[in-house]
Structure formats: structure tokens, C-alpha cells
Design a protein around this motif. Structure first.
Motif, short mmCIF file in Angstrom:
data_model
loop_
_atom_site.label_atom_id
_atom_site.label_comp_id
_atom_site.label_asym_id
_atom_site.label_seq_id
_atom_site.Cartn_x
_atom_site.Cartn_y
_atom_site.Cartn_z
N LEU A 198 0.81 -1.22 0.00
CA LEU A 198 0.00 0.00 0.00
C LEU A 198 0.85 1.28 0.00
CD1 LEU A 198 -2.80 -1.01 2.55
CD2 LEU A 198 -3.04 -0.71 0.08
N SER A 199 2.13 1.15 0.25
CA SER A 199 3.01 2.32 0.29
C SER A 199 3.36 2.79 -1.12
CB SER A 199 4.30 1.97 1.05
OG SER A 199 5.27 2.98 0.88
N GLU A 200 2.99 4.02 -1.43
CA GLU A 200 3.31 4.57 -2.74
C GLU A 200 4.82 4.66 -2.95
OE1 GLU A 200 1.42 5.13 -5.20
OE2 GLU A 200 -0.51 4.77 -4.21
N GLU A 201 5.53 5.02 -1.90
CA GLU A 201 6.99 5.16 -2.01
C GLU A 201 7.64 3.79 -2.27
OE1 GLU A 201 10.80 7.20 0.28
OE2 GLU A 201 8.97 6.78 1.39
N TYR A 202 7.17 2.78 -1.58
CA TYR A 202 7.77 1.46 -1.78
C TYR A 202 7.40 0.90 -3.14
CZ TYR A 202 9.76 -3.07 -0.75
OH TYR A 202 10.56 -4.20 -0.80
N ARG A 203 6.18 1.16 -3.61
CA ARG A 203 5.79 0.71 -4.94
C ARG A 203 6.66 1.38 -6.00
NH1 ARG A 203 0.86 -1.92 -5.25
NH2 ARG A 203 0.69 -1.36 -7.46
N HIS A 204 6.98 2.65 -5.78
CA HIS A 204 7.87 3.37 -6.69
C HIS A 204 9.26 2.75 -6.67
CE1 HIS A 204 9.41 6.76 -9.00
NE2 HIS A 204 10.41 6.85 -8.14
N CYS A 205 9.71 2.35 -5.49
CA CYS A 205 11.01 1.70 -5.36
C CYS A 205 11.01 0.38 -6.13
CB CYS A 205 11.33 1.47 -3.88
SG CYS A 205 12.91 0.65 -3.56
N CYS A 206 9.93 -0.38 -6.03
CA CYS A 206 9.81 -1.65 -6.75
C CYS A 206 9.83 -1.42 -8.26
CB CYS A 206 8.54 -2.38 -6.35
SG CYS A 206 8.52 -2.99 -4.65
N ALA A 207 9.11 -0.39 -8.69
CA ALA A 207 9.05 -0.08 -10.12
C ALA A 207 10.41 0.30 -10.67
CB ALA A 207 8.05 1.05 -10.37
N ASN A 208 11.30 0.77 -9.80
CA ASN A 208 12.65 1.17 -10.21
C ASN A 208 13.69 0.14 -9.80
OD1 ASN A 208 12.72 4.20 -11.31
ND2 ASN A 208 11.14 4.09 -9.71
N ASN A 209 13.23 -1.11 -9.64
CA ASN A 209 14.14 -2.23 -9.34
C ASN A 209 14.99 -2.00 -8.10
OD1 ASN A 209 13.33 -3.75 -11.67
ND2 ASN A 209 14.58 -2.39 -12.93
N GLY A 210 14.38 -1.40 -7.09
CA GLY A 210 15.07 -1.25 -5.81
C GLY A 210 15.88 0.01 -5.65
N LYS A 211 15.81 0.91 -6.60
CA LYS A 211 16.57 2.15 -6.48
C LYS A 211 15.80 3.17 -5.64
CE LYS A 211 18.75 1.59 -11.01
NZ LYS A 211 18.94 2.19 -12.37
N GLY A 212 16.53 3.98 -4.91
CA GLY A 212 15.89 5.02 -4.11
C GLY A 212 16.15 4.87 -2.62
N ARG A 213 15.45 5.67 -1.83
CA ARG A 213 15.67 5.73 -0.39
C ARG A 213 15.38 4.40 0.30
NH1 ARG A 213 13.17 6.77 4.40
NH2 ARG A 213 11.10 6.60 3.46
N LEU A 214 14.45 3.62 -0.24
CA LEU A 214 14.04 2.37 0.40
C LEU A 214 14.76 1.15 -0.16
CD1 LEU A 214 10.19 2.99 0.75
CD2 LEU A 214 12.00 3.37 2.43
N ARG A 215 15.90 1.36 -0.75
CA ARG A 215 16.63 0.23 -1.34
C ARG A 215 17.01 -0.82 -0.30
NH1 ARG A 215 19.74 4.69 -1.23
NH2 ARG A 215 21.74 4.63 -0.10
N HIS A 216 17.27 -0.39 0.96
CA HIS A 216 17.62 -1.34 2.01
C HIS A 216 16.44 -2.26 2.32
CE1 HIS A 216 15.53 1.86 4.10
NE2 HIS A 216 15.39 1.08 5.15
N MET A 217 15.21 -1.73 2.23
CA MET A 217 14.03 -2.56 2.43
C MET A 217 13.83 -3.50 1.25
SD MET A 217 12.62 -1.98 5.37
CE MET A 217 10.95 -2.60 5.13
N TYR A 218 14.05 -2.98 0.05
CA TYR A 218 13.87 -3.77 -1.16
C TYR A 218 14.83 -4.95 -1.18
CZ TYR A 218 13.34 -4.93 -6.11
OH TYR A 218 13.10 -5.59 -7.29
#
Length: 262
Positions: free
Chosen positions: A55-75
Motif C-alpha cells: 500500500l506504500s506509494e513510495e515502496y511501490r515506486h522503489c519496486c518499479a525502479n528495481n530497488g533504487k531510491g531511499r528504500l533500497r535497504h528494504m527492497y
């Protein structure tokens, strides 16, 4: 991400030893056991954490970018939760992510002197000699006295003994409450045009409302809508906090968000 080198040993929320994959292929009994494991996982906090990330828009965005971004450690740990159902994610990732990587300490019984050579340190241990020619009640009473002395000043927190890659934090939040506020949050995303009180009614929320009076029906209805609006607003805030904290690796927690989400 998917793990295959090391099989998990135990899950705190599912306190049964997990079966290695090769055993699950040997027959219906083992396959049934794994199906039961998924069912129990779906009813646990593990599923709620998965749903929060979905449900997290930020995490969905991270997934769409193959783990890139602030939440890469979670990905790196949870992987893409947007393209697979929970059962598949659990089989490939979840059960390894939350599993204890080695057995938790337990009470051991030594019946031969040569077994004592396996003990390399008494740190964090208590060795007792139990004479078996004494009444059991006497032995138990004496053991309890030694245990009381040994635990004096010790504050044992089970979660701190965990060796899983990801752990749940201590929380008074109930799973049923978490699921209810997440359902409301999801409904809000799907029906953004509804007012808050309409959203509450659509979600089937029930409030402890005062009984209506025959002479004051209109006013009471307005009051009910106000109370529903306040409750829905509070639930949505809690849901946002729960989702945000889930992306921060602090779960389950609905404590106020300290970091600016914008």
C-alpha cells in the motif's frame, strides 16, 4: 530476496520448525504442512507487513525502479511485493526473511560426564546438579530458589535474542485493528470522492453511538456523522503511520511519524 542456501529454523509468529523445500516435494503430507504454514502466515503480522509495503506509494515506486531510491535497504530484504501474491512471496522470500538462523537457547539435559566437555563457557548459563533420590517437590523448590537468584537483575527480552534478518517490534496494536485501518486506507485510495463519514459507512465501521431520540432525529444523525468523520480521520492517520513505519523497518507501530514524508 529469495534464499536457498540456508533453510530457516523457526518463526516466532509460527512456532513450528519449518520443513526444508526438498521435503515438501516428497508427498501430500509435507505439501499440506506447507499449505498450513502459508495459511498461518497470512493470519500473522507477516502478512500485515507485506500489505503495508504493497500500500506504500513510495515502496511501490522503489519496486518499479528495481530497488533504487531511499528504500533500497528494504527492497534488498522484502523484494518486489507488487508483482506476486502473498503465498508466492512467502515461499520465496518471507519465510527466510523472518526465520531464526540458528536455534534459540533452550534447557539441556546431560546424563553422561563426557557430555559436559561440550560446554565451553558458563556465561549466561546456570549449572545445577539434581539428585534423583530426593522427592521431586523438594528438588523443584530448590531449583526455583537457584533460578530466582540467577535471574535477579536480569531483564530478558525474547525479541532481543532473535537472530532473524527482520524482527517485529513490541506493540500493543492488535492484528484485527491493523487490518481494519488498512482496509479503510485502501478503500480511501479507491474511492477518493467520498466524504470521511461516507467512507466509514462504506467500510462498515461501527461506532459506539448514543441511541437516537424521537424528537431529535436530525441532530443525532448529524452528530453521528461528525463522530464517524473524527473516527475515520484518526484511523486513516494510524494507517499512514503504520505504513510509513513499515517502510522504515519498524513494525508494527502506529507511533507518530517523525520524518517528513513530503
Amino acid at each position: 530476496m529469495e534464499q536457498s542456501d540456508q533453510e530457516p529454523l523457526q518463526l516466532k509468529e509460527i512456532p513450528s520448525t519449518l520443513r526444508p523445500r526438498r521435503f515438501r516435494e516428497q508427498g501430500d503430507t509435507h505439501e499440506s504442512a506447507f499449505t498450513d504454514e502459508i495459511r498461518r502466515a497470512r493470519a500473522s503480522w507477516y502478512w500485515v507487513w507485506f500489505e503495508c509495503l504493497r500500500l506504500s506509494e513510495e515502496y511501490r515506486h522503489c519496486c518499479a525502479n528495481n530497488g533504487k531510491g531511499r528504500l533500497r535497504h528494504m527492497y534488498m530484504d522484502f523484494g518486489d511485493v507488487t508483482k506476486q501474491p502473498f503465498a508466492l512471496w512467502w515461499q520465496r522470500t518471507g519465510r527466510y526473511l523472518f526465520a531464526q538462523r540458528r536455534p534459540l537457547p533452550k534447557v539441556e539435559c546431560y546424563t553422561h560426564l563426557n557430555e559436559l566437555t561440550e560446554i565451553v563457557s558458563l556465561r549466561g548459563r546456570l549449572m545445577l546438579e539434581v539428585p534423583l533420590n530426593v522427592r521431586k517437590s523438594t528438588v523443584v523448590r530448590q531449583i526455583n530458589r537457584f533460578l530466582k537468584e540467577a535471574y535477579e537483575g536480569r531483564d530478558v527480552i525474547p525479541r532481543e535474542q532473535s537472530v532473524a534478518r527482520r524482527n517485529l517490534v513490541k506493540s500493543k496494536l492488535r492484528i484485527a485493528t491493523a487490518k481494519r485501518i488498512l482496509d479503510l486506507y485502501d478503500l480511501r485510495k479507491r474511492k477518493p470522492d467520498l466524504t470521511l463519514w461516507q467512507l466509514g459507512e462504506a467500510a462498515g465501521l461501527e461506532l459506539d453511538l448514543q441511541a437516537r431520540t424521537i424528537t431529535d432525529v436530525a441532530m443525532t444523525t448529524q452528530n453521528e456523522r461528525i463522530r464517524m468523520t473524527i473516527a475515520v480521520s484518526r484511523y486513516l492517520k494510524q494507517a499512514r503511520n503504520l505504513i510509513w513505519n513499515a517502510t522504515e523497518g519498524v513494525f508494527p507501530s502506529i507511533k507518530p511519524i517523525a520524518t517528513d514524508q513530503t
